[in-house]
Design a protein around this motif. Structure first.
Motif, PDB file in Angstrom:
ATOM      1  N   GLU A 127      12.702 -67.385  26.165  1.00 35.36           N
ATOM      2  CA  GLU A 127      13.577 -68.572  26.895  1.00 35.36           C
ATOM      3  C   GLU A 127      13.381 -68.400  28.277  1.00 35.36           C
ATOM      4  N   LYS A 128      13.516 -67.166  28.978  1.00 34.16           N
ATOM      5  CA  LYS A 128      13.570 -66.942  30.389  1.00 34.16           C
ATOM      6  C   LYS A 128      12.196 -67.391  31.022  1.00 34.16           C
ATOM      7  N   LEU A 129      11.172 -67.212  30.255  1.00 33.56           N
ATOM      8  CA  LEU A 129       9.716 -67.509  30.684  1.00 33.56           C
ATOM      9  C   LEU A 129       9.673 -69.282  30.784  1.00 33.56           C
ATOM     10  N   ALA A 130      10.344 -69.831  29.769  1.00 41.20           N
ATOM     11  CA  ALA A 130      10.138 -71.337  29.703  1.00 41.20           C
ATOM     12  C   ALA A 130      11.072 -71.908  30.755  1.00 41.20           C
ATOM     13  N   ALA A 131      12.157 -71.159  30.880  1.00 40.50           N
ATOM     14  CA  ALA A 131      13.152 -71.980  31.769  1.00 40.50           C
ATOM     15  C   ALA A 131      12.515 -71.763  33.456  1.00 40.50           C
ATOM     16  N   ALA A 132      11.753 -70.744  33.626  1.00 36.84           N
ATOM     17  CA  ALA A 132      11.295 -70.445  34.877  1.00 36.84           C
ATOM     18  C   ALA A 132       9.733 -71.189  35.285  1.00 36.84           C
ATOM     19  N   ASN A 133       8.948 -71.636  34.187  1.00 26.32           N
ATOM     20  CA  ASN A 133       7.845 -72.156  34.299  1.00 26.32           C
ATOM     21  C   ASN A 133       8.029 -73.804  34.723  1.00 26.32           C
ATOM     22  N   ASN A 134       7.119 -74.054  35.770  1.00 28.18           N
ATOM     23  CA  ASN A 134       6.960 -75.598  36.273  1.00 28.18           C
ATOM     24  C   ASN A 134       5.809 -76.290  35.315  1.00 28.18           C
ATOM     25  N   GLU A 135       5.837 -77.423  35.572  1.00 29.69           N
ATOM     26  CA  GLU A 135       4.965 -78.263  34.775  1.00 29.69           C
ATOM     27  C   GLU A 135       3.292 -78.074  35.070  1.00 29.69           C
ATOM     28  N   ASP A 136       3.190 -77.497  36.052  1.00 30.74           N
ATOM     29  CA  ASP A 136       1.827 -77.332  36.634  1.00 30.74           C
ATOM     30  C   ASP A 136       0.824 -76.522  35.704  1.00 30.74           C
ATOM     31  N   ASP A 137       1.458 -75.288  35.057  1.00 28.56           N
ATOM     32  CA  ASP A 137       0.741 -74.564  34.454  1.00 28.56           C
ATOM     33  C   ASP A 137       1.051 -74.439  32.933  1.00 28.56           C
ATOM     34  N   THR A 138       0.232 -74.123  32.031  1.00 26.78           N
ATOM     35  CA  THR A 138       0.418 -74.159  30.569  1.00 26.78           C
ATOM     36  C   THR A 138       0.229 -72.892  30.028  1.00 26.78           C
ATOM     37  N   TYR A 139       1.287 -72.506  29.165  1.00 27.04           N
ATOM     38  CA  TYR A 139       0.939 -71.225  28.341  1.00 27.04           C
ATOM     39  C   TYR A 139       1.345 -71.331  26.970  1.00 27.04           C
ATOM     40  N   GLU A 140       0.971 -70.487  25.986  1.00 31.39           N
ATOM     41  CA  GLU A 140       1.140 -70.595  24.654  1.00 31.39           C
ATOM     42  C   GLU A 140       1.311 -69.156  24.230  1.00 31.39           C
ATOM     43  N   ILE A 141       2.237 -68.637  23.746  1.00 30.52           N
ATOM     44  CA  ILE A 141       2.638 -67.292  23.036  1.00 30.52           C
ATOM     45  C   ILE A 141       2.037 -67.306  21.774  1.00 30.52           C
ATOM     46  N   VAL A 142       1.267 -66.360  21.404  1.00 28.80           N
ATOM     47  CA  VAL A 142       0.782 -66.195  20.170  1.00 28.80           C
ATOM     48  C   VAL A 142       0.921 -64.651  19.692  1.00 28.80           C
ATOM     49  N   GLY A 143       1.911 -64.420  19.133  1.00 25.74           N
ATOM     50  CA  GLY A 143       2.315 -62.689  18.722  1.00 25.74           C
ATOM     51  C   GLY A 143       2.556 -62.094  19.952  1.00 25.74           C
ATOM     52  N   ARG A 144       1.677 -61.141  20.278  1.00 27.83           N
ATOM     53  CA  ARG A 144       1.885 -60.119  21.391  1.00 27.83           C
ATOM     54  C   ARG A 144       0.774 -60.531  22.558  1.00 27.83           C
ATOM     55  N   ASP A 145       0.408 -61.843  22.370  1.00 30.62           N
ATOM     56  CA  ASP A 145      -0.597 -62.109  23.448  1.00 30.62           C
ATOM     57  C   ASP A 145      -0.129 -63.503  23.909  1.00 30.62           C
ATOM     58  N   VAL A 146      -0.484 -63.952  25.317  1.00 31.09           N
ATOM     59  CA  VAL A 146       0.138 -65.079  25.759  1.00 31.09           C
ATOM     60  C   VAL A 146      -1.090 -65.692  26.787  1.00 31.09           C
ATOM     61  N   TYR A 147      -1.670 -67.106  26.119  1.00 33.85           N
ATOM     62  CA  TYR A 147      -2.667 -67.589  26.656  1.00 33.85           C
ATOM     63  C   TYR A 147      -2.160 -68.268  27.938  1.00 33.85           C
ATOM     64  N   LEU A 148      -2.710 -68.271  29.132  1.00 34.07           N
ATOM     65  CA  LEU A 148      -2.427 -68.795  30.102  1.00 34.07           C
ATOM     66  C   LEU A 148      -3.510 -69.888  30.847  1.00 34.07           C
ATOM     67  N   LEU A 149      -3.143 -70.842  31.444  1.00 26.61           N
ATOM     68  CA  LEU A 149      -3.899 -72.147  31.795  1.00 26.61           C
ATOM     69  C   LEU A 149      -3.365 -72.461  33.050  1.00 26.61           C
ATOM     70  N   PHE A 150      -4.017 -72.154  34.126  1.00 27.74           N
ATOM     71  CA  PHE A 150      -3.752 -72.548  35.589  1.00 27.74           C
ATOM     72  C   PHE A 150      -4.428 -73.800  36.188  1.00 27.74           C
ATOM     73  N   ARG A 151      -3.715 -74.451  36.863  1.00 29.27           N
ATOM     74  CA  ARG A 151      -4.316 -75.776  37.465  1.00 29.27           C
ATOM     75  C   ARG A 151      -4.643 -75.710  38.676  1.00 29.27           C
ATOM     76  N   HIS A 152      -4.004 -74.668  39.677  1.00 33.16           N
ATOM     77  CA  HIS A 152      -4.163 -74.556  40.998  1.00 33.16           C
ATOM     78  C   HIS A 152      -4.865 -73.208  41.353  1.00 33.16           C
ATOM     79  N   SER A 153      -4.110 -71.996  41.252  1.00 28.98           N
ATOM     80  CA  SER A 153      -4.635 -70.992  41.397  1.00 28.98           C
ATOM     81  C   SER A 153      -3.810 -69.859  40.560  1.00 28.98           C
ATOM     82  N   VAL A 154      -4.206 -68.746  40.129  1.00 31.24           N
ATOM     83  CA  VAL A 154      -3.380 -67.598  39.310  1.00 31.24           C
ATOM     84  C   VAL A 154      -2.541 -66.955  40.388  1.00 31.24           C
TER      85      VAL A 154
END
Length: 190
Positions: A127-154
């Motif tokens: 919940e905290k991560l969801a609240a802190a994320n802007n719409e620029d970047d996308t993530y998907e949590i699968v179990g104990r892994d989080v896929y991260l997709l950045f649109r500008h720079s990590v």
């Protein structure tokens, strides 16, 4: 593969980053061989280790963390995945190739990463991560892994900075590194 030997990938958190926690990979390999890990291989300087062991993940993780503390004087978190788990992570990327291509077109450097945690994040952390994320970047949590997709720079991404809100230690690898580790694990298995 004989008996119940398992090929593992150990991802060391915060090694050789910005001149801190320096460990030479040759020294790391020999210290891990000294605690009974077999066929130890490393990939690049950021603490990616492949090895064979018949011990359970929790046991291996604890032994590696203790060895690094004893030999190198560095306290860190080690995230462990089996070769099969690594393959599954790479095979089941939740982002479409179109979405990845779109992000890659605007991103400085790599756009696709995976954050790996020792255990799944708590619902409060999610919940905290969801609240802190802007719409620029996308993530998907699968179990104990989080896929991260950045649109500008990590480096400048709010998402990178806010991963600690998950409430668990996290180590991040780019997609190229993840793919290479899967390839190396397959070679070790054959």
């Amino acid at each position: 593969m004989a008996g119940n030997n398992q090929i593992y990938v150990a991802l060391l958190r915060g090694i050789n980053v910005g001149g801190k926690n320096k460990i030479k990979m040759t020294e790391l390999r020999s210290s891990l061989e000294n605690i009974g890990l077999r066929r130890v291989k490393t990939y690049i300087q950021s603490g990616n280790v492949l090895f064979e062991s018949s011990d359970a993940e929790a046991t291996v993780r604890q032994r590696i963390e203790q060895e690094i503390a004893a030999v190198f004087g560095i306290t860190l978190t080690v995230v462990i995945r089996t070769a099969e788990e690594m393959e599954k992570i790479v095979r089941h990327c939740p982002f479409s190739s179109e979405l990845i291509a779109e992000a890659a077109a605007t991103c400085v450097g790599e756009s696709l990463y995976v954050a790996l945690l020792p255990e799944p994040p708590l619902p409060s952390g999610i919940e905290k991560l969801a609240a802190a994320n802007n719409e620029d970047d996308t993530y998907e949590i699968v179990g104990r892994d989080v896929y991260l997709l950045f649109r500008h720079s990590v480096r400048d991404a709010k998402l990178s900075v806010n991963l600690q809100k998950l409430g668990k230690p996290v180590t991040v690898r780019n997609w190229n590194t993840m793919s290479k580790l899967v390839e190396m694990a397959k070679e070790l298995r054959e």
